[in-house]
Motif scaffolding. Sequence first.
Motif, mmCIF file in Angstrom:
data_model
loop_
_atom_site.group_PDB
_atom_site.id
_atom_site.type_symbol
_atom_site.label_atom_id
_atom_site.label_comp_id
_atom_site.label_asym_id
_atom_site.label_seq_id
_atom_site.Cartn_x
_atom_site.Cartn_y
_atom_site.Cartn_z
ATOM 1 N N MET A 62 0.933 -1.172 0.020
ATOM 2 C CA MET A 62 0.293 -0.139 0.043
ATOM 3 C C MET A 62 0.702 1.428 0.189
ATOM 4 O O MET A 62 1.391 1.385 0.767
ATOM 5 C CB MET A 62 -0.918 -0.036 1.251
ATOM 6 C CG MET A 62 -1.714 1.206 1.293
ATOM 7 S SD MET A 62 -3.022 0.951 2.501
ATOM 8 C CE MET A 62 -4.062 -0.404 2.125
ATOM 9 N N TYR B 177 2.771 11.727 -1.816
ATOM 10 C CA TYR B 177 2.334 11.404 -3.157
ATOM 11 C C TYR B 177 3.324 11.853 -4.035
ATOM 12 O O TYR B 177 3.596 13.041 -4.136
ATOM 13 C CB TYR B 177 0.852 11.942 -3.168
ATOM 14 C CG TYR B 177 -0.116 11.026 -2.582
ATOM 15 C CD1 TYR B 177 -0.924 10.132 -3.132
ATOM 16 C CD2 TYR B 177 -0.641 11.611 -1.265
ATOM 17 C CE1 TYR B 177 -1.728 9.407 -2.314
ATOM 18 C CE2 TYR B 177 -1.448 11.006 -0.672
ATOM 19 C CZ TYR B 177 -2.163 9.811 -1.108
ATOM 20 O OH TYR B 177 -2.984 9.029 -0.545
ATOM 21 N N LYS C 231 -2.138 6.225 -7.963
ATOM 22 C CA LYS C 231 -2.658 5.035 -7.468
ATOM 23 C C LYS C 231 -1.943 4.775 -6.038
ATOM 24 O O LYS C 231 -2.307 3.531 -5.562
ATOM 25 C CB LYS C 231 -2.183 3.856 -8.381
ATOM 26 C CG LYS C 231 -2.795 3.841 -9.737
ATOM 27 C CD LYS C 231 -2.275 2.786 -10.675
ATOM 28 C CE LYS C 231 -2.973 2.467 -11.882
ATOM 29 N NZ LYS C 231 -2.608 1.455 -12.585
ATOM 30 N N GLN C 232 -1.377 5.583 -5.801
ATOM 31 C CA GLN C 232 -1.007 5.257 -4.303
ATOM 32 C C GLN C 232 -1.984 5.322 -3.251
ATOM 33 O O GLN C 232 -2.734 6.253 -3.330
ATOM 34 C CB GLN C 232 0.159 6.339 -3.903
ATOM 35 C CG GLN C 232 1.552 6.354 -4.595
ATOM 36 C CD GLN C 232 2.503 7.644 -4.196
ATOM 37 O OE1 GLN C 232 2.522 8.654 -5.173
ATOM 38 N NE2 GLN C 232 3.181 7.548 -3.248
ATOM 39 N N LYS C 233 -1.897 4.568 -2.212
ATOM 40 C CA LYS C 233 -3.074 4.424 -1.225
ATOM 41 C C LYS C 233 -2.314 4.311 0.067
ATOM 42 O O LYS C 233 -1.162 3.303 0.223
ATOM 43 C CB LYS C 233 -3.667 3.397 -1.515
ATOM 44 C CG LYS C 233 -4.852 2.979 -0.678
ATOM 45 C CD LYS C 233 -5.916 1.918 -1.157
ATOM 46 C CE LYS C 233 -7.160 1.765 -0.450
ATOM 47 N NZ LYS C 233 -7.709 0.647 -0.800
ATOM 48 N N TYR C 234 -2.823 4.823 1.142
ATOM 49 C CA TYR C 234 -2.026 4.835 2.255
ATOM 50 C C TYR C 234 -3.183 4.605 3.288
ATOM 51 O O TYR C 234 -4.170 5.061 3.510
ATOM 52 C CB TYR C 234 -1.280 6.194 2.820
ATOM 53 C CG TYR C 234 -0.169 6.605 1.875
ATOM 54 C CD1 TYR C 234 1.071 5.803 2.017
ATOM 55 C CD2 TYR C 234 -0.308 7.311 0.975
ATOM 56 C CE1 TYR C 234 2.239 5.913 1.393
ATOM 57 C CE2 TYR C 234 0.821 7.687 0.100
ATOM 58 C CZ TYR C 234 1.798 7.082 0.377
ATOM 59 O OH TYR C 234 3.139 7.590 -0.451
ATOM 60 N N LYS C 235 -2.730 4.102 4.696
ATOM 61 C CA LYS C 235 -3.321 3.771 5.813
ATOM 62 C C LYS C 235 -2.691 4.318 7.147
ATOM 63 O O LYS C 235 -1.578 4.053 7.213
ATOM 64 C CB LYS C 235 -3.897 2.435 5.918
ATOM 65 C CG LYS C 235 -4.935 2.032 7.068
ATOM 66 C CD LYS C 235 -5.530 0.623 6.951
ATOM 67 C CE LYS C 235 -4.481 -0.618 7.198
ATOM 68 N NZ LYS C 235 -5.227 -1.747 7.290
ATOM 69 N N THR D 155 -6.409 8.402 -0.457
ATOM 70 C CA THR D 155 -6.124 8.040 -1.819
ATOM 71 C C THR D 155 -6.179 9.336 -2.592
ATOM 72 O O THR D 155 -6.592 10.341 -2.069
ATOM 73 C CB THR D 155 -7.395 7.031 -2.435
ATOM 74 O OG1 THR D 155 -8.703 7.788 -2.277
ATOM 75 C CG2 THR D 155 -7.414 5.654 -1.942
ATOM 76 N N HIS D 156 -5.583 9.341 -3.800
ATOM 77 C CA HIS D 156 -5.430 10.502 -4.567
ATOM 78 C C HIS D 156 -6.195 9.992 -6.074
ATOM 79 O O HIS D 156 -6.157 9.194 -6.470
ATOM 80 C CB HIS D 156 -4.033 10.826 -4.970
ATOM 81 C CG HIS D 156 -3.808 12.059 -5.656
ATOM 82 N ND1 HIS D 156 -4.200 12.221 -6.611
ATOM 83 C CD2 HIS D 156 -3.119 13.036 -5.114
ATOM 84 C CE1 HIS D 156 -3.841 13.604 -7.216
ATOM 85 N NE2 HIS D 156 -3.248 14.063 -6.455
ATOM 86 N N VAL E 58 -8.091 5.838 5.799
ATOM 87 C CA VAL E 58 -7.409 5.368 4.575
ATOM 88 C C VAL E 58 -7.398 6.761 3.498
ATOM 89 O O VAL E 58 -8.561 7.189 3.143
ATOM 90 C CB VAL E 58 -8.240 4.358 3.769
ATOM 91 C CG1 VAL E 58 -7.879 3.878 2.266
ATOM 92 C CG2 VAL E 58 -8.099 3.173 4.841
#
Length: 201
Positions: A1, A66, A44-48, A39-40, A37
């Motif tokens: 992620m 990002y 496609k980068q996703k963080y938690k 998202t941009h 959570v």
Amino acid sequence: MGRRKKRDGDGELHVRVLQAKDLAAMDRGGTSDPYCVLTHSLNKQKYKTSCIKKTLNPTWNEDFIYFVSEPTGYIIVKLWDKDKWARDDFLGEIVINLRGLEDGEPLESWYTLENEPRKKLKKNQPPGQVLIRVWFPEGAKKNQGKANPNPDENSVVIEGDEEKAFSDVYTIGAELGRGGFSIVKLGIHKQTQEEFAIKII
């Protein structure tokens, strides 16, 4: 992620999740175990974030990056209540519009959650909020603006098979644009450091 390699011409969009308050109580004890959570919309980068146990007013102070060429699009932050034995409960969400974010100037604000759980809305409680800080340090966007992507002034046109030899004289950097059967890239003369828009056909 969150994994994505940094490309030529990318800058770093920084997002700091600071804290939240007045979240919905989803557990029997009158608390929640919230996490976020991120998202941009154009990435496609996703963080938690980490999960904070048994609280309606969590503090995270967690940073995420990002890789983007400029601050455009939206950051979407969704809050969830972590459940060990069942599906996680949705706590609400926010959308941060990045348009107009000044180069190097931080934007910090409390955002009111949308789409909170119905059981909270029925109790007429204050809306949940989350504190987010976003900034785009000076760098790639400013550097990219120095070259003119039009093949007129301060530009060079080369054939595709000449690109390798051309790189002996110029450092070929970020892509500035496309049109028809050509690609325009940033070129920096290795001796003079003068910048050119290189049109590859």
